[in-house]
Design an enzyme around this catalytic site. Structure first.
Site, mmCIF file in Angstrom:
data_model
loop_
_atom_site.group_PDB
_atom_site.id
_atom_site.type_symbol
_atom_site.label_atom_id
_atom_site.label_comp_id
_atom_site.label_asym_id
_atom_site.label_seq_id
_atom_site.Cartn_x
_atom_site.Cartn_y
_atom_site.Cartn_z
ATOM 1 N N LYS A 118 0.864 -1.183 0.000
ATOM 2 C CA LYS A 118 0.000 0.000 0.000
ATOM 3 C C LYS A 118 0.899 1.230 0.000
ATOM 4 C CE LYS A 118 -2.026 2.764 3.200
ATOM 5 N NZ LYS A 118 -2.018 4.012 2.417
ATOM 6 N N GLU A 174 9.251 0.875 11.584
ATOM 7 C CA GLU A 174 10.263 1.933 11.578
ATOM 8 C C GLU A 174 9.489 3.230 11.741
ATOM 9 O OE1 GLU A 174 12.409 4.731 11.084
ATOM 10 O OE2 GLU A 174 12.360 4.345 8.941
ATOM 11 N N CYS A 194 12.488 10.836 8.812
ATOM 12 C CA CYS A 194 12.502 10.351 10.209
ATOM 13 C C CYS A 194 13.867 10.599 10.808
ATOM 14 C CB CYS A 194 12.176 8.878 10.375
ATOM 15 S SG CYS A 194 11.582 8.068 8.990
ATOM 16 N N GLU A 238 7.991 14.885 17.591
ATOM 17 C CA GLU A 238 8.395 14.908 16.180
ATOM 18 C C GLU A 238 7.548 15.953 15.444
ATOM 19 O OE1 GLU A 238 7.608 11.381 13.645
ATOM 20 O OE2 GLU A 238 9.666 11.666 12.948
HETATM 21 C C1 UN1 Z 1 13.389 8.065 6.469
HETATM 22 O O1 UN1 Z 1 13.360 9.278 6.672
HETATM 23 O O2 UN1 Z 1 12.434 7.339 6.790
HETATM 24 O O3 UN1 Z 1 19.330 8.302 6.246
HETATM 25 C C2 UN1 Z 1 14.485 7.371 5.772
HETATM 26 C C3 UN1 Z 1 18.509 8.928 5.578
HETATM 27 C C4 UN1 Z 1 17.915 8.299 4.367
HETATM 28 C C5 UN1 Z 1 16.727 7.479 4.730
HETATM 29 C C6 UN1 Z 1 15.717 8.195 5.570
HETATM 30 N N1 UN1 Z 1 18.894 7.485 3.694
HETATM 31 O O4 UN1 Z 1 18.166 10.057 5.905
#
Ligand code: UN1
Length: 495
Positions: free
Chosen positions: A175, A250, A284, A385
């Site tokens: 999805k 994650e 993230c 966040e």
């Molecule tokens: C994410 O923001 O979920 O290390 C992944 C990083 C990228 C991946 C981020 N290679 O910022």
């Protein structure tokens, strides 16, 4: 004419059962319609899962290396179409072209890694405690995986999930995020063109409440891989926990860059600008907090504000632009809401804090790069966040306080320390509660062949990326072969 997209089930493009659709528009320019996508429901998920289930026996029976070969061919297609995909991604997600090229490159790296890994699905061999007997562990596919993807890495993150899952011999229903579905369509199109058989990968578009819920609750799904918020992750863990499905999460982050008095400040500046404002702060792994030792705090803050004020914000398709829009109006409202909270909490707004308006901006969801100073560690802008271009700067007395503040959130994804003192760097690596720690490098920029994930509320112990992704998507089987010709009873014979 805008492109009408359809679900991809059993190798065919099919309309959703409901017939309902939604428009996917460019967050930098709402006049730019990327495509019209289905809003699917549980019946579409059931059809996709049934197709994936039917395709599973033949796919798992292929030698892993043959599956890896198809992953290599798909990756070659990604290489060939990289520029086209990057432009599509910028149009649907907003981040600048340099970054969407990097996003496709991350998928390419993951694909070539998968092709190699298909020849290395190693297990362990151990001597038995009995004579004329051996033991080993082998990895086996699991079945139909459900994958729920975020919008911030529209191709890279789906590739982190699909490449290893398929290489291990699973089939999948994916999805895409409702905001960035076209990139998944392109990626799955490449897999199909490369020879992934019908039914092995299926795409169902739609909302989390309809498609996501149907997927996580489906009895024929063996596991769920999810990247997104901790709130949704908790819900998925609850549902999959009850049905004892594997679940890899994650989730959020509140990443900090810690700058010590002895740091190379120019280097720390480049790091924090890239970490905080790259991808408009929508990673993230984004740097959301800058924690600075008091001896260099004022200088560092001045340098950050000076440079962040000059960042060129605009449509990511313009090569000179350094920061694109927020992904949606809703996301921009969330960001602005946090700015209001920060002001009320007594933090000092030293840059930005407002929407960008005017002819170049009114058709998109642009926000000024924003910096708060005098942030205290307990404020909401220091612990929650935000997922936008907002940096909270916190002054600390010394290294110990810096580490305590850095660890003072419920998240633990990425972290960065800038210092020239190797002893301090090593101590930081030991004490920081995060899945990833960088020394003299920003919090963003993980490489595809290394484990990726976090501690505390950032996840549930799994690591995508690298060899550890193959542990998520496979089941271990322990095998004992007794060639003694007699009955040997472990423990009993040796008692
Ligand atoms: C994410 O923001 O979920 O290390 C992944 C990083 C990228 C991946 C981020 N290679 O910022």
């Amino acid at each position: 004419m805008s492109k009408q997209y359809q679900n991809f089930i059993n190798g065919k493009y099919v309309a959703s059962g409901s017939g309902k659709t939604y428009e996917n528009r460019n967050p930098a320019d709402q006049d730019d319609l990327v495509g019209v996508f289905p809003l699917s429901g549980p019946e579409d998920v059931s059809a996709a899962v049934a197709a994936a289930k039917a395709a599973y026996p033949a796919w798992r029976a292929l030698p892993a290396q043959a599956r890896g070969d198809i992953m290599r061919k798909a990756t070659e297609i990604l290489v060939r179409n990289k520029e086209e995909y990057a432009r599509l991604e910028t149009r649907e997600m907003g981040k600048v072209l340099k970054e969407t090229r990097g996003d496709v490159q991350e998928a390419v790296d993951t694909g070539f890694y998968a092709a190699g890994e298909s020849r290395r699905l190693w297990g362990t061999v151990a001597p038995s405690e009995m004579p004329d007997k051996m033991c080993y562990v082998t990895r086996q596919p699991m079945g139909v995986w459900g994958m729920i993807c975020p919008w911030n890495f529209p191709m890279a993150i789906p590739s982190w999930k699909l490449f290893p899952a398929l290489t291990c011999g699973n089939t999948a229903v994916i999805k895409p995020a409702t905001l960035t579905p076209a990139s998944v369509d392109a990626f799955v199109g490449a897999l199909h063109e490369a020879g992934v058989p019908d039914g092995v990968v299926n795409v169902v578009y739609g909302s989390g409440s309809e498609v996501g819920e149907a997927l996580i609750g489906h009895p024929d799904i063996c596991g769920i891989s999810f990247t997104g918020s901790s709130e949704v992750g908790r819900r998925i863990a609850e549902v999959t926990g009850k049905s004892l499905k594997r679940c890899s999460l994650e989730l959020g982050g509140k990443n900090a860059q810690l700058v010590m008095n002895d740091a190379d400040l120019e280097l720390a500046l480049e790091g924090v600008l890239w970490g905080a404002f790259g991808t408009t702060g929508q990673r993230c792994t984004a740097t959301s907090r800058l924690i600075v030792e008091e001896g260099v705090h004022d200088r560092m803050l001045e340098m950050v504000v000076d440079r962040a004020a000059k960042l060129k914000v605009g449509n990511g398709l313009d090569e000179s632009v350094e920061m694109g829009p927020c992904v949606s109006d809703g996301q921009r409202e969330t960001v602005h809401g946090y700015v209001e909270i920060g002001k009320k909490e007594g933090a000092k707004l030293v840059l930005g804090g407002e929407k960008l308006t005017g002819d170049d901006y009114d058709r998109g969801f642009f926000y000024r790069p924003t910096v708060f100073a005098d942030v205290s560690p307990a404020m909401r802008i220091a612990v929650e966040e935000i997922f936008g271009p907002v940096l909270s700067v916190i002054k600390v007395r010394d290294f110990e306080e810096g580490i305590a503040v850095l660890n003072g959130t419920r998240y633990g994804l990425s972290s960065a320390v800038y210092t020239k003192d190797v002893n301090r760097a090593m101590k930081a690596i030991e004490l920081i509660e995060a899945g990833i720690t960088y020394i003299n490098a920003p919090t963003i920029g993980a490489e595809c062949h290394m484990p990726f994930g976090g501690v505390k509320d950032t996840g549930n112990g799994h690591r995508e990326g690298g060899w550890t992704a193959y542990e998520i998507f496979s089941e271990q089987k322990t095998v004992y072969i007794d060639y003694s010709g007699g009955l040997q009873r472990a423990q009993i014979d040796n008692a």
